[in-house]
Design an enzyme around this catalytic site. Structure first.
Site, PDB file in Angstrom:
ATOM      1  N   GLU A  32       0.823  -1.215   0.000  1.00 29.87           N
ATOM      2  CA  GLU A  32       0.000   0.000   0.000  1.00 29.87           C
ATOM      3  C   GLU A  32       0.857   1.266   0.000  1.00 29.87           C
ATOM      4  O   GLU A  32       0.462   2.291  -0.549  1.00 29.87           O
ATOM      5  CB  GLU A  32      -0.972   0.011   1.180  1.00 29.87           C
TER       6      GLU A  32
ATOM      7  N   PHE B 149     -11.911  -7.614  13.748  1.00 29.79           N
ATOM      8  CA  PHE B 149     -10.809  -8.045  12.891  1.00 29.79           C
ATOM      9  C   PHE B 149     -10.454  -6.943  11.883  1.00 29.79           C
ATOM     10  O   PHE B 149     -11.310  -6.435  11.181  1.00 29.79           O
ATOM     11  CB  PHE B 149     -11.182  -9.338  12.158  1.00 29.79           C
ATOM     12  N   GLN B 150      -9.196  -6.578  11.855  1.00 29.11           N
ATOM     13  CA  GLN B 150      -8.669  -5.541  10.965  1.00 29.11           C
ATOM     14  C   GLN B 150      -9.340  -4.190  11.147  1.00 29.11           C
ATOM     15  O   GLN B 150      -9.440  -3.401  10.216  1.00 29.11           O
ATOM     16  CB  GLN B 150      -8.717  -5.993   9.502  1.00 29.11           C
TER      17      GLN B 150
ATOM     18  N   LYS C 173     -17.978  -1.122   5.783  1.00 28.94           N
ATOM     19  CA  LYS C 173     -18.398  -2.159   4.843  1.00 28.94           C
ATOM     20  C   LYS C 173     -19.908  -2.129   4.608  1.00 28.94           C
ATOM     21  O   LYS C 173     -20.374  -2.338   3.495  1.00 28.94           O
ATOM     22  CB  LYS C 173     -17.967  -3.529   5.366  1.00 28.94           C
TER      23      LYS C 173
ATOM     24  N   MET D  40      24.334   8.905   2.486  1.00 26.87           N
ATOM     25  CA  MET D  40      24.159  10.221   3.097  1.00 26.87           C
ATOM     26  C   MET D  40      24.412  10.160   4.605  1.00 26.87           C
ATOM     27  O   MET D  40      25.017  11.070   5.180  1.00 26.87           O
ATOM     28  CB  MET D  40      22.747  10.744   2.809  1.00 26.87           C
TER      29      MET D  40
HETATM   30  C1  LIG Z   1      12.403   5.775   5.402  1.00 27.15           C
HETATM   31  C2  LIG Z   1      13.692   6.425   5.764  1.00 27.15           C
HETATM   32  N1  LIG Z   1      14.503   5.879   6.693  1.00 27.15           N
HETATM   33  C3  LIG Z   1      15.674   6.459   6.998  1.00 27.15           C
HETATM   34  C4  LIG Z   1      16.061   7.618   6.402  1.00 27.15           C
HETATM   35  C5  LIG Z   1      17.393   8.284   6.769  1.00 27.15           C
HETATM   36  N2  LIG Z   1      18.297   8.340   5.607  1.00 27.15           N
HETATM   37  C6  LIG Z   1      18.416   9.432   4.828  1.00 27.15           C
HETATM   38  S1  LIG Z   1      19.461   9.216   3.544  1.00 27.15           S
HETATM   39  C7  LIG Z   1      19.798   7.643   4.018  1.00 27.15           C
HETATM   40  C8  LIG Z   1      20.752   6.803   3.246  1.00 27.15           C
HETATM   41  C9  LIG Z   1      20.260   6.438   1.913  1.00 27.15           C
HETATM   42  O1  LIG Z   1      21.090   5.453   1.369  1.00 27.15           O
HETATM   43  P1  LIG Z   1      20.978   5.051  -0.136  1.00 27.15           P
HETATM   44  O2  LIG Z   1      19.568   4.803  -0.497  1.00 27.15           O
HETATM   45  O3  LIG Z   1      21.933   3.971  -0.443  1.00 27.15           O
HETATM   46  O4  LIG Z   1      21.387   6.389  -0.884  1.00 27.15           O
HETATM   47  P2  LIG Z   1      22.837   7.107  -0.907  1.00 27.15           P
HETATM   48  O5  LIG Z   1      22.799   8.172   0.142  1.00 27.15           O
HETATM   49  O6  LIG Z   1      23.864   6.090  -0.640  1.00 27.15           O
HETATM   50  O7  LIG Z   1      22.907   7.694  -2.267  1.00 27.15           O
HETATM   51  C10 LIG Z   1      19.086   7.307   5.180  1.00 27.15           C
HETATM   52  C11 LIG Z   1      19.187   6.023   5.878  1.00 27.15           C
HETATM   53  C12 LIG Z   1      15.163   8.180   5.460  1.00 27.15           C
HETATM   54  N3  LIG Z   1      15.421   9.330   4.845  1.00 27.15           N
HETATM   55  N4  LIG Z   1      14.012   7.550   5.145  1.00 27.15           N
END
Ligand SMILES: Cc1ncc(C[n+]2csc(CCOP(=O)(O)OP(=O)(O)O)c2C)c(N)n1
Ligand SMILES: [Mg+2]
Lengths: 573, 178
Positions: free
Chosen positions: A63, A125-126, A175, A488
């Site tokens: 979803e 349920f749900q 529903k 990042m």
């Molecule tokens: C759902 C979610 N969880 C955690 C984060 C924190 N976060 C921001 S950038 C990042 C790393 C992303 O890694 P990747 O997809 O490999 O991209 P890269 O930065 O290596 O290009 C994380 C964990 C986020 N933005 N969204």
């Protein structure tokens, strides 16, 4: 005879609640929806079966994927995105996408099934209180418990989602309401006294703003998604061209102006361009158009454009003075406001001032951009991949990005040539956004070359949507920039946590094998000499294509404004 | 900026869930609300919430902006104490015996201009309207005699400078017709 036709007409209009749901959607002009079935929404799915020729349902694999796909669809087309889900876990799985749509002002209508009304509050349920759960992240929501409420509730939902500052709306339908019958009569919603979508334009304010602009020596425009949402691209261009105003976009404003427009001075914010960030603290007039001074744009607010007068063109009164105090606020739809303002400003150019931006841009080019786009290092950079994509793609691109280093690089270096050609999760920064959003964008704009740029981390957050691509033969191009890191976060660990790489190393599976299983053409590039051909092949390929590029593991994105720093403290390294 | 007491008046449509929409705006900003009172306003179908809080004016302004942004909020305004006339009501339940003996408790009730609402053989209910300091003073004075139960309403307030609600609603309905 007469009574007979009258009778059949009445008979035609008599329908079940679930039929009313699909016929309301059709009446709203919807022809594509994203969703996932389950017990509490089954009657609506059953009704969909009869209207398959008019209303296509895309079965995503989760979803969350349905919401992001609907977002991608909405952002690419300007229409309202629609999702359908069952109660309980189906409904809660929508929340991330709804929250993303709320903070990025994306019009969505989400329809959820709910347990029968006599079971509400019994832990059936749900059963989950999706109205309560979604309230903080929806522009409006409503629970339908009687079939006759359905057409009105949906008409109101679409109206609220798309008008004013757009946003997500959720309609929860029990529903029994889906099974109930009603006399169907769809009337578009005409408005309500408690909701004024677009504030009335004040010409006095416009005149005040115009005189500030006419007197300014170093005016600077910062613009956001408001320009796109108001379809004010032409008005915006006319405005900045008339007075020769250097203009910088926020990440949400990308593609509202041509990347190469002579007044476009680049991207604002944490990883934006050097010149617009630095010169924010030198301009004498800051003109904000359809943007909301997010902290990723402003850095330390107490040292943000303090020397400048501020004009804010905005549709949402709650944004005025929220983060930055304005001298003149022009409330209204950007299209109208800009038109009025352009009439009142003098023709001008600010050559020397614009030159300052170009000088700093050269500095950034020499220090950062050149090496990123044309690296001398052995390891590949994300920037050179974007460079090749720019080089070989035509005007009709839509760049969809996920969240992380690759997002910043893609947004910094992609060349945007048409409006609504950048789709990214700006406000919420939702990893996993890209793959489903790209699917939705492609379905909304089949003529466009939709290219998703994803990190190896984010790819695995919604990787199941490869199944959607497979089933619906969606011809999206997926580029995974693989640094085998949550890049990042790793960059921050390197810069601010003494390289203590806690939980950012990714031991990845063989993406090639996985993607092949979904019948998608794939290629992995590990050496620079194979990159250009692979990009060309991807762009020329008719169907879906997966390109994985192994890039330097510990490359960083620069420039950067560290948390708590001022925009003028932007670092080049 | 200094925190002071403000009263926010929110006028909403009469719909399920609006109280939640109003309250999450405070929750999200970790603002503690001192009192909240809600009832139908002078216009049928429009509800009036009176919310009291101690915050900086800047923060209150932003909160009111967010309140007004809610689709089913007709209008939201805020005022410092000087710009409103406000009142609270408190009920006190005491043993009838302490009043019947003709002692100090009765004098206290008279002194405070409080009203006796109901006398039962076991207990008596006293009512006092006033500002919080006044209802609290009566509470403190009665305390030595034993208070069986006590309840105080949230503040209700009439604003001095505001346009009338009906003129606001009229202009909104006018706008809608256009
Ligand atoms: C759902 C979610 N969880 C955690 C984060 C924190 N976060 C921001 S950038 C990042 C790393 C992303 O890694 P990747 O997809 O490999 O991209 P890269 O930065 O290596 O290009 C994380 C964990 C986020 N933005 N969204
Ligand atoms: Mg990565």
């Amino acid at each position: 005879m007469e009574t007979l036709t009258k009778k059949t007409k009445v008979k035609q209009r008599l329908m079940t609640g679930s039929q009313a749901v699909v016929h309301s959607l059709i009446a709203e002009g919807v022809d594509l929806i994203f969703g996932y079935p389950g017990g509490a929404i089954m009657p609506v799915y059953d009704a969909l079966y009869d209207v398959e020729d008019k209303l296509t349902h895309i079965l995503t694999r989760h979803e969350q994927g349905a919401t992001h796909a609907a977002q991608g669809f909405a952002r690419a087309t300007g229409k309202v995105g629609v999702c359908l889900a069952t109660s309980g876990p189906g409904a809660t799985n929508l929340i991330t996408g709804i929250a993303d749509a709320q903070i990025d002002s994306t019009p969505l209508v989400c329809i959820t099934g709910q347990v029968a009304s006599h079971l509400l509050g019994t832990d059936a349920f749900q059963e989950t209180d999706i109205i309560g759960i979604s309230m903080p992240v929806t522009k409006w929501n409503f629970q339908v418990t009687r079939a006759e409420e359905i057409p009105f509730a949906l008409a109101k939902a679409f109206y609220i989602a798309r008008t004013g500052r757009p946003g997500p709306v959720l309609i929860d339908i029990t529903k029994d309401a889906q099974f109930g019958t009603l006399d169907f009569d769809y009337q578009p919603f005409k408005g309500m006294r408690s909701y004024v979508p677009t504030p009335q334009l004040s010409l006095t304010k416009v005149a005040e703003a115009a005189s500030l602009i006419n007197a300014a020596k170093k005016p600077f425009v910062v613009f956001g998604q408001g320009v796109l949402l108001a379809e004010a691209e032409n008005e915006f261009k006319a405005f900045i061209e008339k007075a020769g105003l250097p203009s910088a976009w926020t990440i949400m404003g990308l593609s509202a102006l041509d990347s190469d427009h002579y007044l476009n001075v680049g991207m604002l914010g944490m990883h934006g361009n050097y010149a617009p960030n630095k010169l924010t603290n030198e301009c004498d007039l800051l003109i904000a158009v359809g943007m909301r001074f997010d902290d990723r744009v402003t850095g330390d607010l107490s040292r943000y454009a303090k020397q400048a007068k501020v004009i804010h063109l905005e549709i949402d009164p709650a944004e005025i003075d929220k983060n930055v105090k304005t001298d003149v606020a022009i409330l209204g739809n950007a299209k109208e406001s800009l038109k009025a303002l352009t009439e009142m400003i003098n023709e001008n150019e600010h050559k020397n001032w614009l030159e300052k931006f170009r000088d700093l841009e050269k500095e950034e080019f020499n220090e950062v951009i050149d090496e990123e786009l044309n690296p001398t290092s052995e390891l590949m950079t994300m920037g050179e991949v974007m460079n090749k994509i720019n080089l070989h793609s035509n005007q009709n691109n839509i760049i969809v990005t996920d969240v992380g280093q690759h997002q910043m690089i893609a947004c910094r270096y992609a060349k945007f040539k048409q409006t609504r050609s950048s789709i990214t999760s700006g406000g919420l920064g939702t990893m996993g956004f890209c793959l489903p959003a790209a699917i939705g964008a492609k379905m909304g704009r089949p003529d466009a070359q939709v290219i998703g740029i994803i990190g190896d981390g984010g790819f695995q957050m919604t990787i199941q949507e490869l199944g959607t691509i497979f089933q619906f033969k969606t011809a999206v191009k997926i580029v995974v920039l693989n640094n085998e890191f949550l890049g990042m976060v790793r960059q921050w660990q390197e810069l601010f946590f003494e390289k203590r790489y806690a939980a950012t190393t990714m031991v990845n599976p063989d993406f090639q094998t996985i993607v092949k299983g979904y019948g998608i053409k794939t290629k992995k590039v590990e050496k620079r000499e194979n990159l250009e051909d692979a990009v060309k092949e991807m762009l020329a390929h008719e169907g879906s294509y997966f390109l994985e590029v192994m890039v330097g593991k510990e490359n960083n994105v620069f420039p950067m404004i560290a948390t708590g720093a001022s925009v003028s403290e932007i670092r080049l390294k | 900026m200094e925190k002071t007491r403000f009263t926010i008046s929110v006028f909403t449509e009469d719909v399920v869930g609006i109280l939640n929409r109003v309250s999450i705006i405070f929750t999200r900003r970790k603002i503690n609300v001192e009192s909240i009172a809600a009832s139908e306003s002078e216009i049928k179908g429009i509800y009036r919430y009176t919310i009291v809080l101690t915050e900086t004016e800047d923060q209150v302004k932003k909160v009111v902006g967010q309140l007004e942004k809610q689709v089913e909020v007709v209008k939201a305004v805020f005022h410092p104490d000087a710009e409103i006339v406000h009142q609270e009501i408190a009920l006190y339940k005491v043993k009838t015996g302490v009043l019947a003996s003709g002692g100090n408790a009765e004098k206290i009730v008279r002194f405070h201009n409080a009203r006796v609402l109901s006398v039962e053989t076991e207990f008596t209910v006293i009512e006092k309207t006033g500002h919080k300091e006044e209802t609290q003073q009566l509470f403190d004075d009665l305390k030595p005699f034993g208070i069986l139960e006590f309840v105080r309403s949230g503040r209700v307030a009439i604003t001095k400078p505001m346009k009338t609600l009906s003129s606001i609603v009229e202009s909104l309905e006018e706008l809608l017709k256009k």
